[in-house]
Design a protein around this motif. Structure first.
Motif, short mmCIF file in Angstrom:
data_model
loop_
_atom_site.label_atom_id
_atom_site.label_comp_id
_atom_site.label_asym_id
_atom_site.label_seq_id
_atom_site.Cartn_x
_atom_site.Cartn_y
_atom_site.Cartn_z
N ARG A 132 87.62 111.04 27.19
CA ARG A 132 86.40 111.10 26.47
C ARG A 132 86.20 110.81 24.77
O ARG A 132 85.29 110.58 24.19
N ASP A 133 87.54 110.61 24.29
CA ASP A 133 87.77 110.14 23.07
C ASP A 133 88.63 108.76 22.80
O ASP A 133 89.13 108.15 23.87
N PHE A 134 88.72 108.30 21.42
CA PHE A 134 89.39 107.17 21.51
C PHE A 134 91.06 107.38 21.75
O PHE A 134 91.62 108.39 21.23
N LEU A 135 91.89 106.64 22.54
CA LEU A 135 92.90 106.76 22.78
C LEU A 135 94.05 106.22 21.95
O LEU A 135 93.74 105.66 20.91
N SER A 136 95.09 106.60 22.00
CA SER A 136 96.30 106.12 21.22
C SER A 136 97.00 105.08 21.91
O SER A 136 97.08 104.91 23.14
N ASP A 137 97.74 104.19 20.95
CA ASP A 137 98.27 103.14 21.47
C ASP A 137 99.78 103.53 21.52
O ASP A 137 100.53 104.04 20.77
N GLY A 138 100.29 103.55 23.04
CA GLY A 138 101.54 104.12 23.30
C GLY A 138 102.46 102.69 23.75
O GLY A 138 103.70 103.04 24.20
N ARG A 139 102.12 101.46 23.01
CA ARG A 139 102.89 100.26 23.05
C ARG A 139 102.88 99.72 24.59
O ARG A 139 103.68 98.73 24.74
N THR A 140 102.23 100.61 25.40
CA THR A 140 101.99 99.92 26.92
C THR A 140 101.15 100.65 27.43
O THR A 140 100.73 102.00 27.20
N GLY A 141 100.27 99.95 28.28
CA GLY A 141 99.06 100.48 29.05
C GLY A 141 99.65 101.59 29.94
O GLY A 141 98.70 102.84 30.05
N VAL A 142 100.78 101.63 30.26
CA VAL A 142 101.18 102.92 31.12
C VAL A 142 101.03 104.22 30.41
O VAL A 142 100.41 105.21 30.79
N LEU A 143 101.37 104.08 29.18
CA LEU A 143 101.16 105.50 28.35
C LEU A 143 99.87 105.61 27.64
O LEU A 143 99.22 106.38 27.48
N THR A 144 99.27 104.31 27.17
CA THR A 144 98.06 104.44 26.35
C THR A 144 97.05 105.02 27.51
O THR A 144 96.05 105.85 27.17
N ALA A 145 96.81 104.45 28.56
CA ALA A 145 95.88 104.91 29.50
C ALA A 145 96.16 105.57 30.95
O ALA A 145 95.73 106.29 31.32
N GLY A 146 97.60 105.03 31.48
CA GLY A 146 97.57 105.44 32.81
C GLY A 146 98.11 106.76 32.73
O GLY A 146 97.55 107.67 33.63
N PHE A 147 99.08 107.35 31.66
CA PHE A 147 99.35 108.75 31.60
C PHE A 147 98.42 109.70 31.39
O PHE A 147 97.88 110.48 32.21
N PRO A 148 97.44 109.37 30.71
CA PRO A 148 96.27 110.41 30.36
C PRO A 148 95.41 110.27 31.52
O PRO A 148 94.86 111.15 31.88
N LEU A 149 95.12 109.20 32.33
CA LEU A 149 94.47 109.22 33.48
C LEU A 149 94.96 110.16 34.37
O LEU A 149 94.46 110.98 35.24
N ALA A 150 96.20 110.15 34.77
CA ALA A 150 96.98 110.87 35.68
C ALA A 150 96.67 112.36 35.09
O ALA A 150 96.59 113.46 36.09
#
Length: 321
Positions: free
Chosen positions: A211-229
């Protein structure tokens, strides 16, 4: 900054001559590399004045963007929260090892793929649950004058019969909403944009609140995929196709041919530096592992070979429950 720093609280209007604070995140089409370099120099020298602008912008623009995102996505995100509690997830990268990976062995998991996974021959058979396209480079970069999908992506997506849930940066929603090829898809948005995002290795932790701005994990896997899981409530997360081999693989950086990668990429030097041994990208994975352990979530790497060392390594066959 130089003469009256004690009076900064009295300032009502600050005029920035020469370098502007927003040069740090404006498009290369609008601001040159030299402009960005001078802005970084001036921000170090005049930290108070530049800090005043960032403070105001983050509060005013940030609150407005969060409110607009919440109005559109809050109900969807609330429905997803914990909806797959206790299940297992797999995050599917696009590394060259994917061509040697039997993804059918992971069919019982919540599956999340990224960007150019539409190039995979087994896209329809694997039928991933979610396809996340969170890279700003994919659309031309932040503040690009004319955001657009890269050549071939929409055509490849339309050629597939399977329709996963699609995730995009809220920043590009006007482009997404105006793309008729996406009619009929379940489209959702997350907050990821400059200057509100920070690199995980600088923060020291990974942001996981969708619900907030995500952080940049240098890969979409960490930036968005892991938080979604984590948001879905998954009890374990496994990686496949996450080779961490940028600049080291003889056959290219992806499971598909380089010619099929028509979107812009991070500058080569920066990309290879981040993924070298001890680089920032590995620190990001270590931060994600700490987050997983704090929640009692198993986080492992089932990539065939690869260079990722921050996570426990397992064989794909060992993931079967």
């Amino acid at each position: 900054d130089r003469y009256l720093p004690q009076n900064r609280g009295d300032a009502a209007v600050v005029h920035y001559t020469n370098s502007k604070p927003w040069f740090r995140f404006a498009s290369r089409e609008l601001v040159s590399k030299d402009d960005r370099s001078r802005a970084r120099r001036d921000e170090r020298q005049y930290s108070i004045s530049f800090g005043m602008w960032h403070d105001s912008y983050h509060r005013l623009a940030g609150d407005r963007i969060r409110a607009a995102h919440s109005a559109l996505m809050a109900e969807h995100l609330d429905a997803l929260a914990g909806s797959r509690s206790g299940t297992d997830a797999v995050l599917i990268g696009n590394g060259p090892s994917l061509s040697r990976t039997n993804l059918e062995l992971l069919s019982d998991r919540v599956s999340v793929a990224f960007n150019w996974f539409v190039n995979h021959d087994g896209f329809d058979d694997i039928a991933v649950d979610h396809l996340m396209v969170m890279s700003h480079m994919f659309f031309g970069g932040w503040h690009t004058v004319e955001p657009a999908f890269p050549d071939g992506f929409l055509e490849s997506l339309a050629a597939r019969s399977h329709r996963p849930t699609l995730w995009f940066p809220f920043y590009f929603r006007h482009l997404i909403d105006g793309t008729p090829e996406l009619d009929g898809y379940d489209v959702r948005y997350l907050l990821l944009e400059k200057p509100f995002k920070s690199f995980v290795e600088e923060l020291g932790y990974l942001k996981t609140d969708l619900r907030d701005f995500l952080s940049d994990g240098r890969t979409g896997v960490l930036t968005a995929g892991f938080p979604l899981a984590l948001h879905l409530g998954c009890s374990s997360v496994a990686l496949v196709g996450c080779d961490a081999s940028y600049g080291r693989a003889d056959g290219g950086d992806y499971f598909y041919a380089d010619a099929a990668h028509t979107s812009r990429s991070t500058e080569t030097g920066s990309l290879h530096s981040a993924w070298a041994d001890g680089g920032a990208a590995h620190l990001c994975y270590a931060a994600a592992l700490r987050e997983a352990e704090s929640r009692g979530v198993e986080f492992v790497d089932a990539t065939v070979e690869g260079y990722l060392e921050a996570l426990p390594k397992v064989e794909i066959a060992g993931l079967r429950r």
